[in-house]
Design a protein around this motif. Structure first.
Motif, PDB file in Angstrom:
ATOM      1  N   PRO A 116       0.816  -1.218   0.000  1.00 43.02           N
ATOM      2  CA  PRO A 116       0.000   0.000   0.000  1.00 43.02           C
ATOM      3  C   PRO A 116       0.846   1.263   0.000  1.00 43.02           C
ATOM      4  CG  PRO A 116      -0.150  -1.167   2.112  1.00 43.02           C
ATOM      5  CD  PRO A 116       0.542  -2.077   1.168  1.00 43.02           C
ATOM      6  N   GLU A 117       2.047   1.183   0.591  1.00 43.80           N
ATOM      7  CA  GLU A 117       2.950   2.341   0.553  1.00 43.80           C
ATOM      8  C   GLU A 117       3.332   2.674  -0.890  1.00 43.80           C
ATOM      9  OE1 GLU A 117       3.848   0.188   4.471  1.00 43.80           O
ATOM     10  OE2 GLU A 117       3.403  -0.346   2.401  1.00 43.80           O
ATOM     11  N   PHE A 118       3.580   1.612  -1.679  1.00 48.39           N
ATOM     12  CA  PHE A 118       3.909   1.790  -3.086  1.00 48.39           C
ATOM     13  C   PHE A 118       2.782   2.504  -3.825  1.00 48.39           C
ATOM     14  CE2 PHE A 118       3.604  -0.104  -7.410  1.00 48.39           C
ATOM     15  CZ  PHE A 118       4.811   0.313  -7.936  1.00 48.39           C
ATOM     16  N   LEU A 119       1.539   2.113  -3.536  1.00 47.77           N
ATOM     17  CA  LEU A 119       0.401   2.741  -4.186  1.00 47.77           C
ATOM     18  C   LEU A 119       0.233   4.195  -3.738  1.00 47.77           C
ATOM     19  CD1 LEU A 119      -2.140  -0.225  -3.940  1.00 47.77           C
ATOM     20  CD2 LEU A 119      -0.715   0.415  -5.892  1.00 47.77           C
ATOM     21  N   LEU A 120       0.442   4.450  -2.447  1.00 47.37           N
ATOM     22  CA  LEU A 120       0.374   5.832  -1.960  1.00 47.37           C
ATOM     23  C   LEU A 120       1.437   6.700  -2.611  1.00 47.37           C
ATOM     24  CD1 LEU A 120      -0.332   5.596   1.885  1.00 47.37           C
ATOM     25  CD2 LEU A 120      -1.725   6.753   0.170  1.00 47.37           C
ATOM     26  N   PHE A 121       2.650   6.153  -2.747  1.00 52.25           N
ATOM     27  CA  PHE A 121       3.727   6.854  -3.432  1.00 52.25           C
ATOM     28  C   PHE A 121       3.267   7.309  -4.815  1.00 52.25           C
ATOM     29  CE2 PHE A 121       7.654   5.109  -1.147  1.00 52.25           C
ATOM     30  CZ  PHE A 121       8.103   6.368  -0.794  1.00 52.25           C
TER      31      PHE A 121
END
Length: 490
Positions: free
Chosen positions: A303-308
């Motif tokens: 999810p961090e990747f998607l937020l990025f």
């Protein structure tokens, strides 16, 4: 900041507003923090020509260390175009990189591939590059091709040239390519100019864009920087990708990594605009991957990747610049439920964010392995996403008040002319959804998503015939490749 165009192309006009994670005030904070990094910390540039360009523009220089005043950066943002048009091999506009419209394509440089005939994870080969380009050529919702696989069986010194040749002979669609060496870039550009009919024709109607990298944190090495400047000198499209991984080569906090990545991209933007004002430049919102502290992999599906991605895309729209996103990829080791779930999530989130060129469709194993079945599945999902982004047309015909009145209470709509006229406007799956009754599904072989995707891959590889290059053009490219091979063998 510049307003980005929201015109339409392909077969849809987006009606769904973009997904956002930052307020306008937060975007300004991130942008100005990046300017502060460039002013106070600066960047290390190892190519003397690039350092001199920065010095002449008013930057403070100490050896290889360059400190950029905000005025230089803001000037570069203003001079860069807010739209980049990529053509097909015939020179016809095919992809308009602008506004909030998503365009999907494969990725590059996977060292392994899942063989569609054996299911084996094996070393990637040159023929795989051609096969992936052929797949893109045949699939309606794959808009551009990248090499996808590394040609491990080719001479390393010219592998990038051979990979480009395998791509350009297997698809007429736009291409994004990578190079290992600035001299090889010159060879590839020469090939493109032969295909286009000259240097000016290729500049005006580019069907290929270079994908290059800087080194995080805040380092521009000689080879990639030389390639960037050469592309700008030619007036050709360039895509820049910093290599930051949050917690590894970037701050572990997401806003901190966004600040650093944005700063690194702005340096490339400045160099391109200083070399040639108005150079088409596409900012990266693709894979600022977080470093997983349990496994040390750079995750492509967290999810961090998607937020990025959403944050970077929003920041680049704030700056008025086209974006390069990432989707359709997974940390899974095979084409399985995890691959489909993670790929679908990233496809939807990246599209909703308003990313433009969305690459890496078909990656598994966090970017190490390419997967034909993943490409086919995500292609169909791209069609479904486009259907969703179109939203609904609301007019007298679609509101159907007269039809409701004619049918009346207790009636039916199956035999209505209105139903016959409109039912084809829906979306119908081929690979990713089986809507048959259970007994019919069993009678047809009880095929899973994986079975259907594999059948689709094999059918394309065995039957699709990409449009060949004109004979004279193909012969000129063969002569260029012969010279390149001779140089390696000498």
């Amino acid at each position: 900041m510049k307003a980005a165009s929201n015109g339409s192309d392909r077969d849809y006009v987006r009606q769904i507003p973009p997904l956002q994670v930052f307020s306008q005030a937060q975007l300004e904070e991130i942008h100005y923090a990046s300017l502060e990094v460039l002013r106070r910390t600066g960047v290390r540039i190892q190519l003397p020509e690039a350092v001199e360009l920065m010095r002449e523009a008013g930057c403070h220089v100490e050896g290889e260390r360059v400190y950029l005043p905000p005025s230089v950066v803001e000037s570069a943002i203003r001079s860069a175009p807010s739209q980049v048009v990529l053509c097909d091999r015939h020179g016809e506009p095919a992809v308009r990189v602008e506004g909030y419209k998503p365009h999907f394509g494969t990725g590059s440089d996977c060292i392994f591939v899942i063989d569609p005939y054996t299911g084996e994870r094996r070393s990637a080969r040159l023929e795989d590059v051609g096969h992936f380009a052929k797949l893109v050529d045949a699939l309606p919702h794959m808009d551009f091709a990248m090499g996808m696989s590394v040609a491990n069986d080719a001479p390393e010194a010219i592998a990038d040239v051979l990979q480009f040749h395998a791509m350009v002979t297997n698809t007429v669609k736009p291409m994004v390519y990578a190079v290992n060496d600035p001299q090889n870039l010159r060879v590839i550009v020469e090939m493109c100019e032969v295909i286009a009919g000259g240097a000016e024709a290729f500049r005006r109607q580019p069907f290929a864009a270079l994908f290059g990298c800087s080194i995080s944190p805040l380092l521009y090495s000689p080879g990639p920087t030389e390639s960037l400047l050469y592309t700008a000198e030619k007036g050709l499209p360039y895509i820049l990708a910093p290599t930051a991984s949050a917690g590894g080569t970037g701050p572990v906090t997401l806003p901190g990594s966004l600040v650093q990545i944005n700063a690194e991209m702005l340096v490339g933007l400045v160099l391109a605009q200083l070399k040639r004002e108005g150079t088409p430049f596409i900012m990266f919102a693709g894979c600022p991957t977080p470093l997983d502290m349990q496994t040390t992999i750079a995750s492509y599906a967290s999810p961090e990747f998607l937020l990025f991605q959403v944050g970077l895309t929003q920041l680049q729209h704030y700056q008025g610049l086209p974006t390069f996103g990432t989707a359709g990829c997974s940390d899974a080791k095979a084409f399985d439920q995890q691959a489909s779930l993670e790929g679908a999530m990233s496809m939807l989130i990246s599209s909703l964010s308003g990313a433009n060129l969305i690459h890496d469709v078909g990656y598994v194993e966090y970017g190490s392995t390419s997967c034909f079945e993943q490409v086919v599945t995500m292609n169909e999902l791209a069609g479904e996403i486009r259907f969703l982004l179109r939203g609904m047309d609301v007019n007298r015909e679609t509101l159907a008040v007269d039809v409701i009145d004619a049918v009346g209470p207790g009636g039916e709509y199956v035999t209505s002319d209105h139903t016959f006229n409109h039912f084809r406007n829906g979306w119908f799956p081929e690979v990713i959804g089986d809507r048959t009754a259970y007994d019919d599904w069993v009678d047809a072989g009880s095929k899973t998503l994986g079975d259907r995707a594999n059948e689709k891959v094999r059918h394309i590889l065995e039957t699709h015939e990409p449009e060949p290059l004109p004979e004279a053009t193909a012969e000129e490219l063969d002569a260029i490749l012969a010279d390149v091979r001779a140089g390696v063998e000498a």
